[in-house]
Every structure is written in structure tokens, then in C-alpha cells.
Design a protein around this motif. Structure first.
Motif, mmCIF file in Angstrom:
data_model
loop_
_atom_site.group_PDB
_atom_site.id
_atom_site.type_symbol
_atom_site.label_atom_id
_atom_site.label_comp_id
_atom_site.label_asym_id
_atom_site.label_seq_id
_atom_site.Cartn_x
_atom_site.Cartn_y
_atom_site.Cartn_z
ATOM 1 N N PRO A 3 0.803 -1.069 -0.219
ATOM 2 C CA PRO A 3 -0.067 -0.018 0.033
ATOM 3 C C PRO A 3 0.725 1.018 0.045
ATOM 4 C CG PRO A 3 0.146 -0.810 2.348
ATOM 5 C CD PRO A 3 0.806 -1.790 1.321
ATOM 6 N N SER A 4 0.380 2.302 -0.423
ATOM 7 C CA SER A 4 1.009 3.824 -0.301
ATOM 8 C C SER A 4 0.538 4.131 0.927
ATOM 9 C CB SER A 4 0.696 4.518 -1.465
ATOM 10 O OG SER A 4 0.755 4.028 -2.725
ATOM 11 N N LEU A 5 1.444 4.365 1.904
ATOM 12 C CA LEU A 5 1.115 4.876 3.225
ATOM 13 C C LEU A 5 1.589 6.436 3.156
ATOM 14 C CD1 LEU A 5 1.454 2.013 5.619
ATOM 15 C CD2 LEU A 5 -0.724 2.692 4.545
ATOM 16 N N SER A 6 1.127 7.149 4.144
ATOM 17 C CA SER A 6 1.690 8.378 4.509
ATOM 18 C C SER A 6 2.457 8.211 6.009
ATOM 19 C CB SER A 6 0.727 9.470 3.962
ATOM 20 O OG SER A 6 -0.338 9.304 4.803
ATOM 21 N N PRO A 7 3.103 9.086 6.216
ATOM 22 C CA PRO A 7 3.950 8.943 7.614
ATOM 23 C C PRO A 7 2.668 9.834 8.580
ATOM 24 C CG PRO A 7 5.475 10.299 6.033
ATOM 25 C CD PRO A 7 4.218 9.880 5.095
ATOM 26 N N LYS A 8 2.788 9.321 9.638
ATOM 27 C CA LYS A 8 1.732 9.887 10.651
ATOM 28 C C LYS A 8 2.307 10.932 11.262
ATOM 29 C CE LYS A 8 -1.200 6.191 11.790
ATOM 30 N NZ LYS A 8 -1.574 5.214 13.001
#
Length: 147
Positions: free
Chosen positions: A142-147
Motif C-alpha cells: 500500500p501507499s502509506l503516508s507517515p503519521k
């Protein structure tokens, strides 16, 4: 305080190295042609009918140059050969020689024995569960963005 818990990728890498080190040590003890970990990995991702260097590099997660070096080392030992690709005049396929096939079968037997050793250490149920979890298709990352 820093966590001592390893990430799953670290644990998977350590598990791979356990098998790799066991395989290479057993091959050396049997008097087989010495190979590097990269060369052993290349053997593992090589199709029976042959594979291009570009595809080998992609499967191994290395550069074409690294895959090319591993191929040339294995060609020099007589374990691999380069043949024309009937599908493309510009491509060459890398495939096992007769000696390479023998070495590949020998490695498969050693890996089975290593898996048996692992089952003795952590239990057959744990090995079966590990295999089952790793055989489930994960899909694309998946393409996750940093929290």
C-alpha cells in the motif's frame, strides 16, 4: 528506553539468512562449487526454461549490474549458461547447465533438511503456520503516508 522488538522485515531477513547460511555451509561441506549468497539467491529465482538478467535483477531486488556479476561468476563455474532468447533477438536467457541442475537439486534437498531442523527447534505447527502465512497473497504494497 529503546525497544528491543525487531520489525517483521528484520525478522524475515534474519530467517532468510539462517537458511542461506545453512545452505552454503552444507554445500561447502559436500565439496560443491563455492557460491556467494547473491549467487545462491539468483539460483532460487531462476526459471527452469531460463530468465533474462533484467528479470533476475528485478526478482532479487538488486541492480542489473549486481545480477550480471552474479551470472558471470556462475557461468565461469559451469553452473549457468547464456542462450539466445527465441522471443527477442536482443535478449539472452540465463539457465542452468546440467551441472547447475544437479547443484539445484542438491540445494533443494539441503533446504528440506534445514526446514526439518527448524521444525525440530520451533515445532512443526509453527513451521506450518509460518508457511501458510507466507503463502497467502499479500497484494501490492500500500501507499502509506507517515503519521
Amino acid at each position: 528506553m529503546q525497544s528491543t522488538r525487531h520489525s517483521l522485515p528484520q525478522l524475515l531477513g534474519e530467517a532468510r539468512r539462517w537458511f542461506e547460511e545453512g545452505l552454503l555451509a552444507a554445500l561447502e561441506a559436500a565439496g560443491a562449487v563455492p557460491v556467494s549468497p547473491t549467487q545462491a539467491q539468483l539460483f532460487a529465482v531462476l526459471d527452469d526454461q531460463g530468465t533474462t538478467v533484467s528479470e533476475l535483477a528485478r526478482r532479487m531486488g538488486v541492480t542489473r549490474q549486481t545480477a550480471h556479476q552474479a551470472v558471470h561468476g556462475l557461468v565461469a563455474t559451469g553452473l549457468l549458461e547464456q542462450v539466445p532468447d527465441s522471443a527477442s533477438a536482443r535478449q539472452r536467457l540465463i539457465r542452468r547447465t546440467q551441472e547447475g541442475e544437479r547443484a539445484h537439486r542438491q540445494a533443494a534437498v539441503i533446504l528440506e533438511r534445514l526446514e526439518e531442523q527448524l521444525a525440530e527447534r520451533i515445532g512443526q505447527k509453527a513451521v506450518d503456520a509460518l508457511r501458510a502465512a507466507l503463502e497467502v497473497p499479500w497484494g501490492r504494497p500500500p501507499s502509506l503516508s507517515p503519521k
